[in-house]
Write an enzyme that holds these catalytic residues in place. Structure first.
Site, PDB file in Angstrom:
ATOM      1  N   TRP A 105     101.171  49.996 -28.059  1.00 46.07           N
ATOM      2  CA  TRP A 105     101.118  49.745 -26.613  1.00 46.07           C
ATOM      3  C   TRP A 105     101.896  48.485 -26.260  1.00 46.07           C
ATOM      4  O   TRP A 105     102.616  48.433 -25.261  1.00 46.07           O
ATOM      5  CB  TRP A 105      99.678  49.638 -26.114  1.00 46.07           C
ATOM      6  CG  TRP A 105      98.895  50.913 -26.224  1.00 46.07           C
ATOM      7  CD1 TRP A 105      97.732  51.094 -26.918  1.00 46.07           C
ATOM      8  CD2 TRP A 105      99.205  52.182 -25.623  1.00 46.07           C
ATOM      9  NE1 TRP A 105      97.312  52.397 -26.786  1.00 46.07           N
ATOM     10  CE2 TRP A 105      98.196  53.082 -26.004  1.00 46.07           C
ATOM     11  CE3 TRP A 105     100.245  52.642 -24.820  1.00 46.07           C
ATOM     12  CZ2 TRP A 105      98.179  54.413 -25.607  1.00 46.07           C
ATOM     13  CZ3 TRP A 105     100.237  53.972 -24.415  1.00 46.07           C
ATOM     14  CH2 TRP A 105      99.211  54.834 -24.805  1.00 46.07           C
ATOM     15  N   ASP A 175      96.776  42.921 -21.743  1.00 53.06           N
ATOM     16  CA  ASP A 175      96.328  44.309 -21.606  1.00 53.06           C
ATOM     17  C   ASP A 175      94.958  44.403 -22.272  1.00 53.06           C
ATOM     18  O   ASP A 175      94.840  44.272 -23.484  1.00 53.06           O
ATOM     19  CB  ASP A 175      97.349  45.223 -22.307  1.00 53.06           C
ATOM     20  CG  ASP A 175      96.935  46.697 -22.284  1.00 53.06           C
ATOM     21  OD1 ASP A 175      95.829  47.015 -21.808  1.00 53.06           O
ATOM     22  OD2 ASP A 175      97.740  47.531 -22.765  1.00 53.06           O
ATOM     23  N   LYS A 199      88.866  53.944 -20.776  1.00 50.84           N
ATOM     24  CA  LYS A 199      88.375  53.601 -22.109  1.00 50.84           C
ATOM     25  C   LYS A 199      86.923  53.115 -22.031  1.00 50.84           C
ATOM     26  O   LYS A 199      86.068  53.594 -22.723  1.00 50.84           O
ATOM     27  CB  LYS A 199      89.243  52.510 -22.750  1.00 50.84           C
ATOM     28  CG  LYS A 199      90.746  52.784 -22.706  1.00 50.84           C
ATOM     29  CD  LYS A 199      91.180  53.852 -23.688  1.00 50.84           C
ATOM     30  CE  LYS A 199      92.556  54.429 -23.427  1.00 50.84           C
ATOM     31  NZ  LYS A 199      93.674  53.546 -23.594  1.00 50.84           N
TER      32      LYS A 199
END
Ligand SMILES: *Cc1c(COP(=O)(O)O)cnc(C)c1O
Length: 363
Positions: A105, A175, A199
């Site tokens: 990511w 993030d 999530k």
């Protein structure tokens, strides 16, 4: 008590939600608080919805202790759109930003930033299959960068910043898609914290962006209006139709967390859950954790047997026992147990019980 038809869902995202929240949403599905309509059907310009989004924001501020000089934005486009919005809005002073790449990511965010300016990868653990967090300090950062970028919890590989590096006066963007609300975080240490909701917070479709107010309004003139943080900040996240139902569910999760001890209590439970699993892995003759111990994630626990066929057999056997989504991410293989806030502690016990059984048969 969980209904017996419910599986134990180890999915990395979208993932398990608190059962009491799902029940409340089901109860309110056709008639939200006597309005005679579902939140799904409700005008986002109605006073009822305005209260839903205002309460959601207020409760998130309470949970995370978000200072007044930060905006809380409810956006769309996933965490992925932030890979672009961050450089478009913030890499606008010196035009430089330094990225620490500890997973795929972070790598994607870095590659996207390269399109907009002078992004540099300060350190990467790619060569070692992202099995650790590269250790850097403020001396590794270029003095004039607009920001430093980190991915706080690496969902795919199972690593996490267990100690926040000292980046000095540099503005830090993080993030936190897969760890938001699982630990207490000092928001004031960051310029931007963001995360996709699917999530640890809500269904997919919502991205939470917590951004210091002085960082809004730095995008160039030709920035598409929808990609400018200012547009959303000025309109209270309602420039256009927001993901209203997802915001409602997120708001219900926030209320649920507040009623159950807040982030501190969640964290204690998360630590207990992860410790059980890691303790077992450290003593197993068959299963092994795949990442550096000091960088272990509380949310995503990655492990292997060392034999791909055996990994597959384990995942298949788990499914027969009502434990789903234990297969590792397609780019790493092996196994991964995502045990987010809403994942029940008894579910971790069940997994370990099965792992012991599997070990006895296959070690
Ligand atoms: C899942 C995830 C993403 C991507 O999220 P989308 O909402 O699918 O764009 C980005 N970063 C991290 C850390 C993630 O876990």
């Amino acid at each position: 008590m969980a209904e017996e038809y419910r599986v134990l869902n180890f999915s990395a995202g979208p993932s398990v939600l608190p059962e009491p929240v799902l029940r409340k949403c089901a109860d309110e599905m056709l008639n939200y608080e006597g309005t005679g309509e579902s939140v799904m059907e409700m005008s986002h310009r109605s006073p009822e919805f305005q209260k839903i989004i205002d309460d959601a924001e207020a409760n998130l501020r309470k949970l995370m202790n978000i200072p007044d000089d930060y905006y809380v934005l409810f956006l769309q486009g996933g965490a992925t759109l932030q890979f672009s919005m961050i450089p478009m809005n913030l890499m606008t002073g010196s035009g430089k930003a330094d990225y620490i790449v500890a997973g795929q990511w972070g790598q994607k965010a870095y590659e996207e930033a390269c399109k907009f300016g002078d992004a540099r990868c300060v350190a990467s653990s790619k060569e070692d299959k992202y099995s650790y967090i590269p250790k850097v300090s403020k001396d590794d950062i270029r003095p004039d960068v607009d920001y430093v970028y980190i991915c706080y919890n690496n969902t795919v590989f199972g690593t996490h910043y267990n100690e926040m590096p000292d980046f000095g006066d540099h503005m830090v963007v993080a993030d936190m898609s897969s760890c938001i609300l699982s630990e207490e975080v000092d928001v004031s240490k960051f310029g931007v914290i963001y995360g996709g909701a699917q999530k640890n917070v809500a269904p997919a479709g919502l991205t939470i962006v917590i951004i210091r107010k002085d960082l809004v309004g730095k995008a160039p003139e030709n920035t598409p209006i929808y990609l400018d943080y200012k547009t959303h900040a000025e309109k209270g996240s309602m420039y256009n139709t927001p993901p209203s139902y997802t915001i409602y569910v997120a708001g219900e999760v926030f209320k649920y967390l507040l009623a159950n001890g807040g982030v501190k209590a969640m964290h204690e439970k998360d630590v207990r859950k992860a410790k059980k699993l890691y303790d077992y892995l450290d003593n197993s003759k068959l299963f092994k954790g795949t990442v550096a111990k000091e960088d272990r994630s509380l949310m995503n626990v990655t492990f292997v047997t060392g034999d791909e066929e055996l990994d597959k057999k384990f995942v298949a056997g788990a499914k027969e026992r009502g434990m789903i989504n234990l297969k590792g991410h397609r780019i790493v293989g092996g196994c991964r147990a995502s045990i987010y806030n809403a994942f029940p502690e008894e579910g971790v016990d069940k997994l370990i019980e099965y792992m012991k059984e599997f070990e006895a048969e296959n070690a």
